[in-house]
Design an enzyme around this catalytic site. Sequence first.
Site, PDB file in Angstrom:
ATOM      1  N   ASP A   1      18.390  69.796  24.090  1.00 38.28           N
ATOM      2  CA  ASP A   1      19.052  69.762  22.791  1.00 38.28           C
ATOM      3  C   ASP A   1      18.852  71.140  22.160  1.00 38.28           C
ATOM      4  O   ASP A   1      17.791  71.448  21.624  1.00 38.28           O
ATOM      5  CB  ASP A   1      18.447  68.648  21.925  1.00 38.28           C
ATOM      6  CG  ASP A   1      19.145  68.534  20.577  1.00 38.28           C
ATOM      7  OD1 ASP A   1      19.926  69.447  20.240  1.00 38.28           O
ATOM      8  OD2 ASP A   1      18.906  67.538  19.870  1.00 38.28           O
TER       9      ASP A   1
ATOM     10  N   TYR B   1      13.618  66.028  17.182  1.00 33.82           N
ATOM     11  CA  TYR B   1      14.696  65.435  16.396  1.00 33.82           C
ATOM     12  C   TYR B   1      16.015  65.635  17.127  1.00 33.82           C
ATOM     13  O   TYR B   1      16.325  66.753  17.555  1.00 33.82           O
ATOM     14  CB  TYR B   1      14.767  66.091  15.017  1.00 33.82           C
ATOM     15  CG  TYR B   1      15.847  65.529  14.115  1.00 33.82           C
ATOM     16  CD1 TYR B   1      15.805  64.206  13.697  1.00 33.82           C
ATOM     17  CD2 TYR B   1      16.902  66.330  13.671  1.00 33.82           C
ATOM     18  CE1 TYR B   1      16.793  63.694  12.855  1.00 33.82           C
ATOM     19  CE2 TYR B   1      17.893  65.822  12.832  1.00 33.82           C
ATOM     20  CZ  TYR B   1      17.827  64.506  12.423  1.00 33.82           C
ATOM     21  OH  TYR B   1      18.800  64.003  11.607  1.00 33.82           O
TER      22      TYR B   1
ATOM     23  N   LYS C   1      24.899  73.705  14.826  1.00 25.17           N
ATOM     24  CA  LYS C   1      24.412  74.742  13.904  1.00 25.17           C
ATOM     25  C   LYS C   1      25.043  76.111  14.161  1.00 25.17           C
ATOM     26  O   LYS C   1      26.194  76.324  13.819  1.00 25.17           O
ATOM     27  CB  LYS C   1      22.888  74.797  13.939  1.00 25.17           C
ATOM     28  CG  LYS C   1      22.237  73.478  13.431  1.00 25.17           C
ATOM     29  CD  LYS C   1      20.796  73.661  13.040  1.00 25.17           C
ATOM     30  CE  LYS C   1      20.076  72.348  12.788  1.00 25.17           C
ATOM     31  NZ  LYS C   1      19.982  71.943  11.404  1.00 25.17           N
TER      32      LYS C   1
HETATM   33  C1  PLP Z   1      17.531  69.705  17.640  1.00 30.82           C
HETATM   34  C2  PLP Z   1      18.520  68.983  16.777  1.00 30.82           C
HETATM   35  N1  PLP Z   1      19.346  68.084  17.328  1.00 30.82           N
HETATM   36  C3  PLP Z   1      20.271  67.429  16.605  1.00 30.82           C
HETATM   37  C4  PLP Z   1      20.393  67.639  15.255  1.00 30.82           C
HETATM   38  C5  PLP Z   1      21.432  66.908  14.472  1.00 30.82           C
HETATM   39  O1  PLP Z   1      22.451  67.801  14.110  1.00 30.82           O
HETATM   40  P1  PLP Z   1      23.396  67.490  12.865  1.00 30.82           P
HETATM   41  O2  PLP Z   1      22.559  67.599  11.639  1.00 30.82           O
HETATM   42  O3  PLP Z   1      24.454  68.553  12.963  1.00 30.82           O
HETATM   43  O4  PLP Z   1      23.952  66.125  13.070  1.00 30.82           O
HETATM   44  C6  PLP Z   1      19.558  68.562  14.624  1.00 30.82           C
HETATM   45  C7  PLP Z   1      19.670  68.807  13.179  1.00 30.82           C
HETATM   46  O5  PLP Z   1      18.855  69.435  12.555  1.00 30.82           O
HETATM   47  C8  PLP Z   1      18.592  69.251  15.400  1.00 30.82           C
HETATM   48  O6  PLP Z   1      17.756  70.141  14.851  1.00 30.82           O
END
Ligand code: PLP
Length: 440
Positions: free
Chosen positions: A252, A153, A280
């Site tokens: 990521d 994700y 986060k």
């Molecule tokens: C690995 C990863 N990338 C990107 C995101 C997106 O982040 P946000 O919810 O702050 O937009 C998340 C959200 O859970 C994530 O777990």
Amino acid sequence: LTVAEREHSVRAKTAGSLERYQRSQRALAGGVSTALRRSARPYPLFFDHGKGSQITDVDGNRYVDYCLAWGPLILGHAPAEVSAAIAAQLERGYTYGAQHQLEYEVAEMLQQIIPCADLVCYANSGTEIVQVALRLARAVTGRRRFIKFEGHYHGWDDSVLVSYKPSLEQMQTGGSQPVPAGLGHRGSPDALIARWNDRESVEQLFAQHPGEIASLICEPMLCNSGCISPEPGFLALLREITTANGTALIFDEVITGFRLSLHGGQGYYGVTPDLATFAKAAGGGMPLSVLAGAEEFMQFIAQGKAIHAGTLNGNPIALTAAKATLAILGRDNGVVYERLWSRGERLRQGLEQIVHGRNVPVTTSGGGPVFQLSFMDRPARHYGDTLLADMRRYSDFGLALLDEGIMILPDGRWYTSVAHSEADIDATLAAAERAASVLE
Ligand SMILES: Cc1ncc(COP(=O)(O)O)c(C=O)c1O
């Protein structure tokens, strides 16, 4: 107690939440602020305050919190040192839309701890910062396509909401499986889909698209679908093959960042990407995201060759929270990570034993700071394997735990924080022992 009795018990003590949920739905679409929260059983609860490892709902029920706001609260709720710093900054203004010293102070801290951070830039959410990374890779390479993995994700933007949680059937038909157009999704022709821990699937895409792939993006540990670690050598392969093809390697680290280690997943696994995204835990609960990267990439932002913008970027409230959070995490060479790991591991192993004791197929993966409890009999290697987990049974277990005063996420992921004490772990394992009766 049975599942029905557990549900009855939770409903009986959360009437205030239900009333608020009904009221909220009349004004707020769906009554929740992000779609995933709607899946809570028996209904989304409403909360009044959180402190340390505990969160308290509007009916006065207190829970040991393993959701931790879906990851950001690495120090637990409202740590005194961070709260005091934010309170002091509030007096000086919330946002300037102009430069201030916290911007470079936090950037210098990030340079110290993130291996790939020659330079950094800020945004407000993980979704946004992933877009900055992908854009930058396109600008530097002059190519459009990118590789992502099934089940990973990277936020809710159309470009990356591809093969996120495909069904077994969708996976069998192959290719990229976007969210249906009826949900407003514009499919991305640029995404190429590989399989986690499957070298061949990656090699094949590079062979099929020579000179076309701008970037390869992955969570260094697949936290969003089962906390699946990379197999030995897999990240090194990604590093090698991207370098050989002139493709940017993007980690990521929105979840792994400052959770697996002070140096993120890249420090933990010892593989340095070209670019890495953080959110986060980076803001400790305030909206902050970070792109860290190698000089030759980040210079494109520095020189305005790739556009990066945002009204609230680098606001002093979020950066105050980040500065205070990073200071605590980094103190005495990051000694808090020993505690985070050892308590989390005791919890992970304890839960696995409890479920195993009820003769229910169970496996755990990941590690102390973020792990997965899955009701299936063998560890997953890639996303497709996670479809074998018994999610209905897991949901029943979660409801029973809620009744016992333990709050967990619906998808099997558990987050722990520096604020979780040995006594919290003991209480959680005792509660899990009682809750496990619903598994039989
Ligand atoms: C690995 C990863 N990338 C990107 C995101 C997106 O982040 P946000 O919810 O702050 O937009 C998340 C959200 O859970 C994530 O777990």
